[in-house]
Enzyme design. Structure first.
Site, PDB file in Angstrom:
ATOM      1  N   LYS A  34       3.056   5.823  10.180  1.00  0.00           N
ATOM      2  CA  LYS A  34       4.392   5.395  10.620  1.00  0.00           C
ATOM      3  C   LYS A  34       5.460   5.773   9.587  1.00  0.00           C
ATOM      4  O   LYS A  34       6.492   6.334   9.925  1.00  0.00           O
ATOM      5  CB  LYS A  34       4.436   3.868  10.846  1.00  0.00           C
ATOM      6  CG  LYS A  34       3.453   3.346  11.866  1.00  0.00           C
ATOM      7  CD  LYS A  34       3.663   1.859  12.139  1.00  0.00           C
ATOM      8  CE  LYS A  34       3.401   0.960  10.947  1.00  0.00           C
ATOM      9  NZ  LYS A  34       2.006   0.974  10.471  1.00  0.00           N
ATOM     10  N   ARG A  76      -1.433   1.168  -3.934  1.00  0.00           N
ATOM     11  CA  ARG A  76      -0.908  -0.139  -3.554  1.00  0.00           C
ATOM     12  C   ARG A  76      -2.020  -1.170  -3.651  1.00  0.00           C
ATOM     13  O   ARG A  76      -3.153  -0.913  -3.263  1.00  0.00           O
ATOM     14  CB  ARG A  76      -0.387  -0.078  -2.103  1.00  0.00           C
ATOM     15  CG  ARG A  76       1.036   0.417  -2.005  1.00  0.00           C
ATOM     16  CD  ARG A  76       1.435   0.689  -0.580  1.00  0.00           C
ATOM     17  NE  ARG A  76       1.163  -0.399   0.348  1.00  0.00           N
ATOM     18  CZ  ARG A  76       1.573  -0.416   1.614  1.00  0.00           C
ATOM     19  NH1 ARG A  76       2.268   0.596   2.096  1.00  0.00           N
ATOM     20  NH2 ARG A  76       1.284  -1.430   2.403  1.00  0.00           N
ATOM     21  N   ARG A 134      -4.812   6.673  -0.200  1.00  0.00           N
ATOM     22  CA  ARG A 134      -3.346   6.747  -0.284  1.00  0.00           C
ATOM     23  C   ARG A 134      -2.845   6.440  -1.705  1.00  0.00           C
ATOM     24  O   ARG A 134      -3.319   5.506  -2.340  1.00  0.00           O
ATOM     25  CB  ARG A 134      -2.734   5.741   0.702  1.00  0.00           C
ATOM     26  CG  ARG A 134      -1.219   5.722   0.693  1.00  0.00           C
ATOM     27  CD  ARG A 134      -0.656   5.206   1.977  1.00  0.00           C
ATOM     28  NE  ARG A 134      -0.811   3.756   2.148  1.00  0.00           N
ATOM     29  CZ  ARG A 134      -0.335   3.096   3.199  1.00  0.00           C
ATOM     30  NH1 ARG A 134       0.277   3.731   4.162  1.00  0.00           N
ATOM     31  NH2 ARG A 134      -0.516   1.787   3.297  1.00  0.00           N
ATOM     32  N   ARG A 179       6.043  -7.203  14.109  1.00  0.00           N
ATOM     33  CA  ARG A 179       4.585  -7.252  13.958  1.00  0.00           C
ATOM     34  C   ARG A 179       3.982  -8.438  14.687  1.00  0.00           C
ATOM     35  O   ARG A 179       2.753  -8.608  14.651  1.00  0.00           O
ATOM     36  CB  ARG A 179       4.235  -7.360  12.479  1.00  0.00           C
ATOM     37  CG  ARG A 179       3.826  -6.041  11.811  1.00  0.00           C
ATOM     38  CD  ARG A 179       3.691  -6.321  10.349  1.00  0.00           C
ATOM     39  NE  ARG A 179       2.789  -5.509   9.608  1.00  0.00           N
ATOM     40  CZ  ARG A 179       3.174  -4.523   8.798  1.00  0.00           C
ATOM     41  NH1 ARG A 179       4.423  -4.166   8.751  1.00  0.00           N
ATOM     42  NH2 ARG A 179       2.290  -3.906   8.062  1.00  0.00           N
ATOM     43  N   ARG A 203      -6.092  -6.468   6.668  1.00  0.00           N
ATOM     44  CA  ARG A 203      -4.865  -5.948   7.282  1.00  0.00           C
ATOM     45  C   ARG A 203      -5.161  -5.404   8.683  1.00  0.00           C
ATOM     46  O   ARG A 203      -4.367  -5.592   9.603  1.00  0.00           O
ATOM     47  CB  ARG A 203      -4.254  -4.857   6.404  1.00  0.00           C
ATOM     48  CG  ARG A 203      -3.616  -5.420   5.151  1.00  0.00           C
ATOM     49  CD  ARG A 203      -3.296  -4.327   4.157  1.00  0.00           C
ATOM     50  NE  ARG A 203      -2.237  -3.451   4.593  1.00  0.00           N
ATOM     51  CZ  ARG A 203      -2.101  -2.189   4.176  1.00  0.00           C
ATOM     52  NH1 ARG A 203      -2.972  -1.673   3.337  1.00  0.00           N
ATOM     53  NH2 ARG A 203      -1.109  -1.467   4.602  1.00  0.00           N
TER      54      ARG A 203
END
Ligand code: AMP
Length: 214
Positions: free
Chosen positions: A13, A153, A122, A88, A164
């Site tokens: 996204k 992160r 990532r 969300r 998540r």
């Protein structure tokens, strides 16, 4: 154009929102980026959000909605917005409908196996905010754009990722039905795009999104 990017963590996204927002001339608004910036600046919102973010849980609706309402009132949103990571929950979606209802919602679909590979690999730049995958980096610690240090992160560590994804399925996925019911949903299926290396190409996803918006 008022647009929402929906999709699980790791769907791309943020990456796609950068290109699409400049193509459409509307601001890219990422609530995750806003919380990370608030935390960096040690604001009360950032400090409150931290414990939810670290656990892979959602920040309470009232906090997020107030933050987004303030952001959407800014002059650069006069011609629209591209929201990434908001709404969300169905509550957030209903609140957005009151503030400034979206025209279209792009649901970016990526299978679980690919999501996990993307999230665990990532890396993010603390300076220019760029996001990269270790498979494309010559040095996993150095930003290829600005040369600053890359970091992983906290919520991209395996223990938090699974929560998540669980939170996404339980709390955010119902939005697919919500926006389908309103006739606003456009689906982009990354699993149907050609695989180059071990993933689909950024440019192909970009084109698929533009096509979905036609
Ligand atoms: P993201 O960068 O979009 O993956 O967001 C990182 C984290 O910020 C999430 O795991 C949540 O803890 C928090 N967050 C971001 N957007 C929202 C939202 N719309 N509602 C609740 N929490 C959010």
């Amino acid at each position: 154009m008022k647009l929402i990017f929906l999709g699980p963590p790791g769907a791309g996204k943020g990456t796609q929102a950068t290109g699409v927002s400049s193509h459409l001339g509307v601001p890219h608004i990422s609530t995750g980026d806003m919380f990370r910036a608030a935390l960096k600046n040690q604001t009360p919102t950032g400090i409150e959000a931290k414990r939810y973010m670290d656990a892979g849980e959602l920040v309470p609706d009232s906090v997020v909605v107030a933050m987004v309402k303030e952001r959407l009132a800014m002059p650069d949103c006069a011609n629209g917005y591209l929201l990434d990571g908001f709404p969300r929950t169905v509550e957030q979606a209903k609140a957005l409908d009151e503030i400034s209802a979206p025209d279209a919602v792009i649901d970016i679909h990526v299978g679980d196996e690919r999501l996990l590979a993307r999230l665990t690999g990532r890396r993010v730049c603390g300076k220019c905010n760029g996001t990269f995958h270790i498979s494309s980096l010559a040095d996993a610690n150095v930003c290829p754009v600005c040369g600053d240090a890359l970091y992983q992160r906290e919520d991209d560590k395996p223990a938090t990722i699974s929560n998540r994804l669980k939170v996404y399925r339980a709390q955010t996925e119902p939005l697919v039905g919500y926006y389908e019911g309103l006739g606003k949903l456009r689906r982009v299926d990354c699993e149907s795009l050609p695989v180059v290396g071990n993933d689909c190409r950024r440019e192909d996803v970009f084109q698929a999104i533009l096509k979905a918006l036609e």
